[in-house]
Write an enzyme that holds these catalytic residues in place. Structure first.
Site, mmCIF file in Angstrom:
data_model
loop_
_atom_site.group_PDB
_atom_site.id
_atom_site.type_symbol
_atom_site.label_atom_id
_atom_site.label_comp_id
_atom_site.label_asym_id
_atom_site.label_seq_id
_atom_site.Cartn_x
_atom_site.Cartn_y
_atom_site.Cartn_z
ATOM 1 C CB THR A 1 -0.905 0.039 1.161
ATOM 2 O OG1 THR A 1 -1.766 -1.321 1.357
ATOM 3 C CG2 THR A 1 -1.926 1.331 1.164
ATOM 4 C CE1 TYR B 1 -16.957 0.674 -2.587
ATOM 5 C CE2 TYR B 1 -17.455 -1.098 -3.867
ATOM 6 C CZ TYR B 1 -17.784 0.055 -3.558
ATOM 7 O OH TYR B 1 -18.633 0.730 -3.879
ATOM 8 C CE1 TYR C 1 -1.850 -4.409 6.178
ATOM 9 C CE2 TYR C 1 -1.551 -4.170 3.770
ATOM 10 C CZ TYR C 1 -1.443 -3.643 5.295
ATOM 11 O OH TYR C 1 -1.115 -2.027 5.340
ATOM 12 N NE ARG D 1 -3.547 2.166 4.032
ATOM 13 C CZ ARG D 1 -3.568 3.227 3.402
ATOM 14 N NH1 ARG D 1 -4.357 3.584 2.232
ATOM 15 N NH2 ARG D 1 -2.447 4.273 3.780
ATOM 16 C CE LYS E 1 1.865 -3.892 7.131
ATOM 17 N NZ LYS E 1 2.126 -3.069 6.022
ATOM 18 C CB ILE F 1 5.578 -5.230 7.249
ATOM 19 C CG1 ILE F 1 5.963 -6.517 7.206
ATOM 20 C CG2 ILE F 1 5.349 -4.419 5.737
ATOM 21 C CD1 ILE F 1 5.196 -7.464 6.211
#
Length: 299
Positions: free
Chosen positions: A46, A109, A135, A140, A164, A206
């Protein structure tokens, strides 16, 4: 999977003022973080503004990082999306050649159920030729991957080697840590929560800030992993203000402002993101000035 214990860096994609990819700046950045002691590199996550990169630009970034790295550090490639079939096709295209693992974000989304998230990553695990790091970043994606789903995937797919975890929920992270398979890696996705997660049993981070202060941040993580609490806490609190500031106006605008002040790259981001404000530049400069050797405990 000890190669992913410690500090991984989520590399930015440097841009020139004309918005083209700045290969020379990317070379400087990769060499810098390697020489300053991080453990591995994450490409096209990202933070790399991957959503704004064309296919040819993504390949340019991949080729540049591979060439500069010269097999010095393990490489992780961001491969994810909200169309499971498209992610599988990408994995089958050979894009992971030369990488040691992929980092795959939970579908965004669509807001799938936990069963949908499980099946999505099951398909990825079945088609990936390298290990998979999950992840979870609900801020987000608008969808949280719950601890039970993570543990189900970790126990059922041998090539899903870690997560992550960037939910910001330490209780959720601890539930994963409590019941995970022995070798499953729980990696912080929040710079400011890295040390607490490491001390709870996490494998590292990360990181975004690690490309701005790679020596100090990776040192903090290693000391935390060794159980040297006093030293690790010292650096956690030395860096805390900077860790918060780089996200004040969004990522990667903040870290690119830091890198610009250090002569690594321009502070340029692509729309719909905008560059950090002058006010933030000034606050970042002040925070960086407090990290000079004479004001900090020697490494």
């Amino acid at each position: 999977m000890t190669q992913f214990v410690g500090t991984g860096v989520a590399l930015v994609t440097p841009f020139k003022n004309d918005l083209s990819v700045d290969v020379n700046a990317l070379e400087r950045l990769v060499n810098r973080v390697i020489e300053k002691g991080v453990e591995y590199l994450v490409v096209l996550g990202t933070t790399a503004e991957s959503a704004t990169l064309e296919h040819e630009e993504k390949q340019l970034v991949i080729d540049t990082v591979k060439r500069v790295n010269q097999n010095r550090l393990p490489l992780v490639l961001g491969v994810g999306g909200n169309n499971t079939a498209a992610v599988v096709r990408e994995l089958q295209s050979g894009i992971t050649e030369g990488f040691d693992a992929i980092l795959s974000v939970s579908p965004y989304y669509n807001k799938p159920t936990q069963e949908g998230i499980y099946r999505h990553f099951g398909e990825i695990a079945r088609h990936a030729e390298v290990p998979v790091i999950l992840y979870n970043v609900p801020g987000r994606t608008a969808s949280n991957m719950q601890a039970a789903t993570v543990l189900r995937l970790a126990k059922e797919f041998d090539n899903i080697i870690g997560i992550k975890e960037a939910s910001g929920d330490l209780m959720q992270a601890m539930h994963i840590l409590k019941d995970k398979p022995k070798d499953f890696l729980v990696i912080s996705g929040d710079d400011a929560l890295t040390l607490p997660m490491v001390l709870a049993g996490g494998a590292g981070v990360i990181s975004v800030i690690a490309q701005g202060v790679p020596d100090r941040f990776s040192f903090m993580v290693r000391e935390g992993l060794r159980g040297n609490l006093d030293v690790a806490n010292h650096w956690h609190y030395q860096l805390l203000n900077l860790m918060e500031l780089i996200f004040e106006e969004g990522n990667p605008a903040g870290i690119k402002a830091v890198l610009a002040q250090q002569g690594i790259c321009e502070p340029v981001v692509r729309l719909p993101l905008v560059e950090a404000s002058e006010a933030l530049h000034l606050k970042l400069a002040d925070a960086l000035s407090l990290l000079t050797p004479e004001n900090s405990q020697p490494l």
